[in-house]
Design an enzyme around this catalytic site. Sequence first.
Site, PDB file in Angstrom:
ATOM      1  CD  GLU A 161       1.230  -4.126   5.596  1.00 33.68           C
ATOM      2  OE1 GLU A 161       2.136  -3.477   6.164  1.00 33.68           O
ATOM      3  OE2 GLU A 161       0.123  -3.642   5.302  1.00 33.68           O
ATOM      4  CG  HIS A 170      -0.343  -0.059   2.534  1.00 36.43           C
ATOM      5  ND1 HIS A 170      -0.021   1.074   3.261  1.00 36.43           N
ATOM      6  CD2 HIS A 170       0.022  -1.114   3.317  1.00 36.43           C
ATOM      7  CE1 HIS A 170       0.493   0.711   4.426  1.00 36.43           C
ATOM      8  NE2 HIS A 170       0.546  -0.601   4.489  1.00 36.43           N
ATOM      9  CD  GLU A 221      -2.811  -1.800   5.509  1.00 34.50           C
ATOM     10  OE1 GLU A 221      -2.806  -2.807   6.237  1.00 34.50           O
ATOM     11  OE2 GLU A 221      -2.326  -0.695   5.851  1.00 34.50           O
ATOM     12  CD  GLU A 222      -1.303   2.178   7.698  1.00 36.87           C
ATOM     13  OE1 GLU A 222      -1.986   1.795   8.671  1.00 36.87           O
ATOM     14  OE2 GLU A 222      -0.131   1.820   7.512  1.00 36.87           O
ATOM     15  CG  HIS A 273       1.229   3.106  12.673  1.00 37.41           C
ATOM     16  ND1 HIS A 273      -0.050   2.596  12.862  1.00 37.41           N
ATOM     17  CD2 HIS A 273       1.609   2.662  11.452  1.00 37.41           C
ATOM     18  CE1 HIS A 273      -0.411   1.872  11.808  1.00 37.41           C
ATOM     19  NE2 HIS A 273       0.592   1.905  10.936  1.00 37.41           N
TER      20      HIS A 273
END
Length: 421
Positions: free
Chosen positions: A203, A115, A178-179, A391
């Site tokens: 990922e 993504h 995607e997030e 994140h």
Amino acid sequence: MTFRSTVLHLTLLLSIVTSGCSDGNANAFFYSSTLDQRTKDEQPAVLKTLEELVNIESGTNDAIGIPEMGNYLEGRLKALGAEVTRTPASSGVVGDIIVGQFKGSGGRHILMMAHMDTVYVRGSLAKAPFRIDGDQVLGAGIADAKGGIATILHTLALLKAQSFQQFGTITVMFNTDEEKGSLGSNELIQKLAAQSDIVLSYETGFIYEGQEFFVTGTSGVAVVEARVHGKASHAGAASPTAVNSMTEAADLILRTQDLQDPQQERLFNWTTIKGGSATNIIPDLTVVSADMRYGRNEDLPLLEAALAERAQKKRLEGARIDLQVTRLIPPYNATDAARGVMNKAVAIYAEVGAKLVAANVRTGGGSDAGWAALSGKPVVENLGLPGGNQHADAGEYVLASAIPRRLYLSARLVSELGQGL
């Protein structure tokens, strides 16, 4: 990966395998020593790509960065010889899903996906710029999942350099959201997965206590909104006639505590509460929201039924509770076929002296592997660069030293799968 990941369950399944292709094996696409050197030579180019990717701020729905990233990826795929299509994301999501396809001389059909969006809002680059600190390559979104994008692009470059054609099709998909659960792109993910023989998802490479792992499960994610209705009143003058929605909401929170069951890979946490307008008014509406995670698709109806049953056991006469459950992303569970591919990958990794473990690991985060798995096709997750602190503002990183071995793994895996080996 959607939402921050935590390890829910970890049990070793496969030990390290030290077999596989070696120099002179006729089934191998590359001689191992040749590919090993080429991946090392490719490392500076990968670092340059990572810097370019990080410098495009592509938070989900960023009206500037997402289109810019789409244009960048389209250009890179066309330069590699792909036929590129752009599909506007649905559900009001900003940007186009970028799909590139390579047609081979025959063999299996492979989908590679990652993504382009991150969790970082515009302006985050100022405090999380691209930089290299020892073995850590840092930057906003570099692990989740710009490291995966870079791995895909340079895997394709290695395959192109060797004129590799022993596959049916290689399809590459870079999606936009995607997030946020891929609500604007999941239909295309499912369609492309159904048309493929195997799905490779890039990922972040999973690291646990210094060891690289394949994750064999991700969590399904759903959001609960409970609108608790009562009857407003002055807090002093007419309080006996009131129905306090906040009191009922608090009791709902308490009577649903047993829905949390980590042993069954079910997580349930109330996370926000909104209610009241003034300190002297008993509120007639309180809205509470919960994050719900589960390991299998069949678990969601069970959780919904249990929640509805608890909601009916009201503390206050006259209160009313309206529930809404929204599924954001389904869980991923590796099939036997996917585990077989992981076993192959473990052996490939060992060829360059690296250790990779396929284990019974489920994370608390969701990923697009869940959408792809609905196709019934085998899905392998975590093929991106190993890293951590996803994140986490300025701390997100990938390992520079892992770039050659991850390229080696990806190129060898795609070439063998393409040939049906």
